[in-house]
Structure formats: C-alpha cells, structure tokens
Design a protein around this motif. Structure first.
Motif, mmCIF file in Angstrom:
data_model
loop_
_atom_site.group_PDB
_atom_site.id
_atom_site.type_symbol
_atom_site.label_atom_id
_atom_site.label_comp_id
_atom_site.label_asym_id
_atom_site.label_seq_id
_atom_site.Cartn_x
_atom_site.Cartn_y
_atom_site.Cartn_z
ATOM 1 N N ASN A 224 36.166 14.402 -48.141
ATOM 2 C CA ASN A 224 35.031 14.582 -49.039
ATOM 3 C C ASN A 224 33.928 15.484 -48.469
ATOM 4 O O ASN A 224 32.759 15.102 -48.397
ATOM 5 C CB ASN A 224 34.426 13.229 -49.430
ATOM 6 C CG ASN A 224 33.523 13.347 -50.655
ATOM 7 O OD1 ASN A 224 33.693 14.229 -51.484
ATOM 8 N ND2 ASN A 224 32.537 12.461 -50.741
ATOM 9 N N ARG A 245 39.673 18.980 -58.621
ATOM 10 C CA ARG A 245 38.851 18.446 -59.717
ATOM 11 C C ARG A 245 39.581 17.304 -60.430
ATOM 12 O O ARG A 245 38.954 16.295 -60.815
ATOM 13 C CB ARG A 245 38.512 19.553 -60.699
ATOM 14 C CG ARG A 245 37.625 20.671 -60.143
ATOM 15 C CD ARG A 245 36.364 20.162 -59.497
ATOM 16 N NE ARG A 245 35.446 21.239 -59.130
ATOM 17 C CZ ARG A 245 34.630 21.215 -58.098
ATOM 18 N NH1 ARG A 245 34.612 20.142 -57.299
ATOM 19 N NH2 ARG A 245 33.810 22.222 -57.846
ATOM 20 N N TRP A 249 37.154 15.280 -56.872
ATOM 21 C CA TRP A 249 36.242 15.868 -55.875
ATOM 22 C C TRP A 249 35.124 16.621 -56.583
ATOM 23 O O TRP A 249 35.369 17.430 -57.473
ATOM 24 C CB TRP A 249 37.006 16.804 -54.940
ATOM 25 C CG TRP A 249 36.158 17.395 -53.845
ATOM 26 C CD1 TRP A 249 35.573 16.739 -52.800
ATOM 27 C CD2 TRP A 249 35.817 18.781 -53.695
ATOM 28 N NE1 TRP A 249 34.887 17.632 -51.999
ATOM 29 C CE2 TRP A 249 35.017 18.888 -52.530
ATOM 30 C CE3 TRP A 249 36.111 19.935 -54.430
ATOM 31 C CZ2 TRP A 249 34.512 20.108 -52.087
ATOM 32 C CZ3 TRP A 249 35.614 21.153 -53.984
ATOM 33 C CH2 TRP A 249 34.816 21.225 -52.827
ATOM 34 N N LYS A 250 33.867 16.391 -56.171
ATOM 35 C CA LYS A 250 32.691 16.957 -56.835
ATOM 36 C C LYS A 250 31.979 18.024 -56.004
ATOM 37 O O LYS A 250 30.933 18.528 -56.403
ATOM 38 C CB LYS A 250 31.683 15.846 -57.153
ATOM 39 C CG LYS A 250 32.234 14.696 -58.002
ATOM 40 C CD LYS A 250 32.616 15.152 -59.389
ATOM 41 C CE LYS A 250 33.029 13.965 -60.253
ATOM 42 N NZ LYS A 250 33.476 14.380 -61.601
#
Length: 379
Positions: A224, A245, A249-250
């Motif tokens: 992350n 995505r 995951w941002k």
C-alpha cells in the motif's frame, strides 16, 4: 503523395515506406527507424507522423536550398524495427547501407538503440533518437543526438514532485524487465535514497508481453504505497493500473509514458495519473499551439511527446543540410557546430558534449476528463 511500400530483407523481413519519389534527382533522403508493426506500433505512428508533417511543410515551402544554390526536396524512408532488438539492428544496417540516406532518426526503444549504436558510429551518420535511457549518451559515440530529456532528468523531476508536492512518505516501484525499465528502476532507487532517504516499500517487475499482472498488483496492494513509480511500456502499465484499481488500491500511479496511448488503454483508471514527459500537447506556448493545430488538421488527433521529437528533428536536419548539402559527414559536422537550435519543444544544444541536446521536462497529471495538466516544468 501516394505511399510506396517496399520490402527490405536483412535476415528478417523489414517493411519500408518511401514518402517522396526517389526518382526526383533533387531530393535528399532522411531515414527513420521506428515501431511500425506489433503491439507498440502506435509509438511508431506518432514518430512517423511528426516527421512527415515537418517534411511536408518544408517541401511545401520549396524544399531546402543548399550553399551551392540548388534547391532540394526532402524524402523520408521509414523502416520497421517491430520493437525488437534483432529486427532493429538489421533495419538500421539496411538503412545506413543506403548511401542516399544523409541522416536518420530513431529508434524509440532504448533496448534497440543501445546495442545498435556502433552501426551509425561506423557510418559517420547523424542519428537523432527519442530513446530516454541515460546510458545511450554515456558510451562516447560522436554521432548520437538525443531529441528529448533522458530518464535521469525525468526521474529527478518526478521524485522531486513526489517528495515536495505530494509529500509522499511511502513509495513503491514496478518496472518492465527490459533495458528501459531496468534503467528507470536504478535511477529511481538512487534518486529516492540520495535526495530523500527513501527506500521503496515494495518492488516488482514483469516481462514485456505479460498480460496477467495480478500477482504483482497483489504485492503492491499489500504494501500500500502512497505513490507507485512504474517504468516501462504503455500496455503493461495500463494493465497493472487497471488491476490495482480493481483490487482497491487508492494511491497515485506515476508512469514514464503517461501519454495518449496509455490513456486509451487505461481508460478511466488513468484519472489522477502523473508522469514526466519531454513535452505535452496541452502546453500553452504559441509554438505548441501552432504545431498541435497543424498535426490535428493532418491526422485528426493530438500529437504525442514522440511526435515533437521527430518534427523538430526533421526541421533541425533541414538546417544542417542547408549548410552541408547531401553529405552525411558534413551534416553531422554541421549539427555539431550548432551551439543552439530553437524548436517547438524548446532550445536544443546539438554541439553539447555527449549528445544530450535538450533538458526540457514537464510533470503532467490527468484530470477528470483525461486531459493532461502541466503541474511542474523543469529545463
């Protein structure tokens, strides 16, 4: 003028296109080595289009007048390297063996340009490349000229932006396991450590042609990172981003080739993507606006950062030919005697030792409408 296809065979079949009739005794021939077929053919199309637009403009204005008073049309011969080192080497050999080719451009991929440098060096012929691998201009070859900023310049600007604007504390790395990707990875690790004491929290690689990047994406999601720096080609990068995505995951995806080819593959996942480039069509200077308008009028779409390298390259060669005539050694010498040359991309320095002609770099970010915003510029 009608395209005239012909086959070039040197071990492997290499396609060639001639854009002005070779029967014209007044013509002077330039060459271009690019990816005309295969999965990365869009790169070659943008390169060829930029060069052809410049050539058409020059010929429409009467051609090139040399020191002896003669006027010459320019001719462009394009050979296909298919994005493969062995095919590229044969293509360059075939192109350079044509005594009528006074100078050439390409290849685009570092992994093709680097092992083939000796061909142009031995021939004493000028070669303007769009390859960004810094090692290309570190070999001491006197004939090579890079038409855009290199990966060290790109990575330095990108790392500075990540650290000083995004203020990221965790960074991950991914790369395609080709010359370009490995070089970018090494530059990133060094820049992060030396300037900001950062070590990647995750590092993954994949092969060119991989189409299932789930395992790599899962490792990234587990670590992350706030920012993932990806170095490689558009197809694998778009696949990786879309998978990330989908897995939730941002973070911010930073990619070295965040161009229109990448966006067409990544689609809505490309919103928020950042990346370094030598130039982008959304720049607001008058030279860019004029070039983009002419390119759109001819091809019905926006140019890529590749296009401007080859557009400016043809114009630069034309000025060298005006001084040296139809002589490849003379053209190379004329280029090397130019302290500066002004193009659309910026101010080039062809005479600089090592061949790194230009340092212009921008960091772009794709907005909600997938338009590239310039968020940082460096020269």
């Amino acid at each position: 003028m009608k395209l005239l296809p012909r086959m070039l065979c040197t071990g492997l079949a290499v396609a060639a296109l001639s854009f002005v009739s070779a029967a014209d005794a007044q013509s002077i021939k330039l060459g271009l080595v690019g990816i005309m077929t295969g999965p990365n053919a869009a790169n070659g199309e943008f390169c060829k289009n930029g060069a052809t637009l410049a050539l058409d403009e020059i010929n429409a204005n009467g051609g090139v007048k040399t020191a002896d008073g003669k006027v010459h049309k320019l001719e462009l011969e394009v050979v296909d390297d298919q994005g493969k080192p062995d095919v590229g080497l044969n293509a360059i050999r075939r192109l350079v063996s044509d005594a009528g080719v006074v100078a050439f451009m390409g290849p685009d991929f570092t992994g093709i340009t680097l092992p083939s440098l000796f061909v142009g060096e031995e021939a004493g012929i000028a070669q303007i490349t769009s390859s960004i691998g810094a090692q290309i201009t570190a070999q001491g070859n006197k004939h090579i000229l890079r038409g855009r900023s290199n990966d060290q310049m790109w990575m330095t600007a990108l790392v500075d932006y990540i650290a000083n604007t995004i203020h990221a504390k965790t960074v991950g790395l991914s790369f395609t396991n080709i010359e370009l990707g490995r070089s970018g990875r090494d530059v990133a690790v060094k820049a992060l450590a030396e300037k900001y004491k950062l070590k990647p929290v995750v590092e993954v690689s994949h092969s060119a042609g991989d189409r299932d990047l789930t395992a790599s994406a899962a490792r990234i999601v587990e670590a992350n990172p706030e920012v993932l720096i990806n170095w490689g080609t558009q197809i694998e990068a778009a696949l990786l981003l879309r998978t990330l995505r989908q897995l939730g995951w941002k973070g911010t995806f930073a990619f070295n080739a965040a161009d229109d080819i990448f966006v067409s593959l990544a689609k809505d996942a490309a919103v928020g993507v950042i990346g370094p480039q030598n130039w982008i069509w959304s720049k607001s200077d008058e030279g860019t606006k004029k070039f983009v308008a002419a390119y759109e009028a001819k091809y019905g779409k926006k140019p890529s950062p590749h296009s401007i390298v080859y557009y400016d390259g043809v114009k630069m060669y034309a000025d060298a030919i005006a001084k040296a005539g139809n002589n490849r050694h003379g053209v190379l010498a004329a280029l090397k005697a130019m302290p500066t040359w002004k193009g659309v991309q910026g101010t080039y320095s062809p005479s600089v030792n090592g061949g790194n002609m230009i340092a212009s770099t921008v960091i772009i970010r794709y907005d909600g409408k997938l338009n590239p915003e310039v968020v940082f510029s460096a020269n």
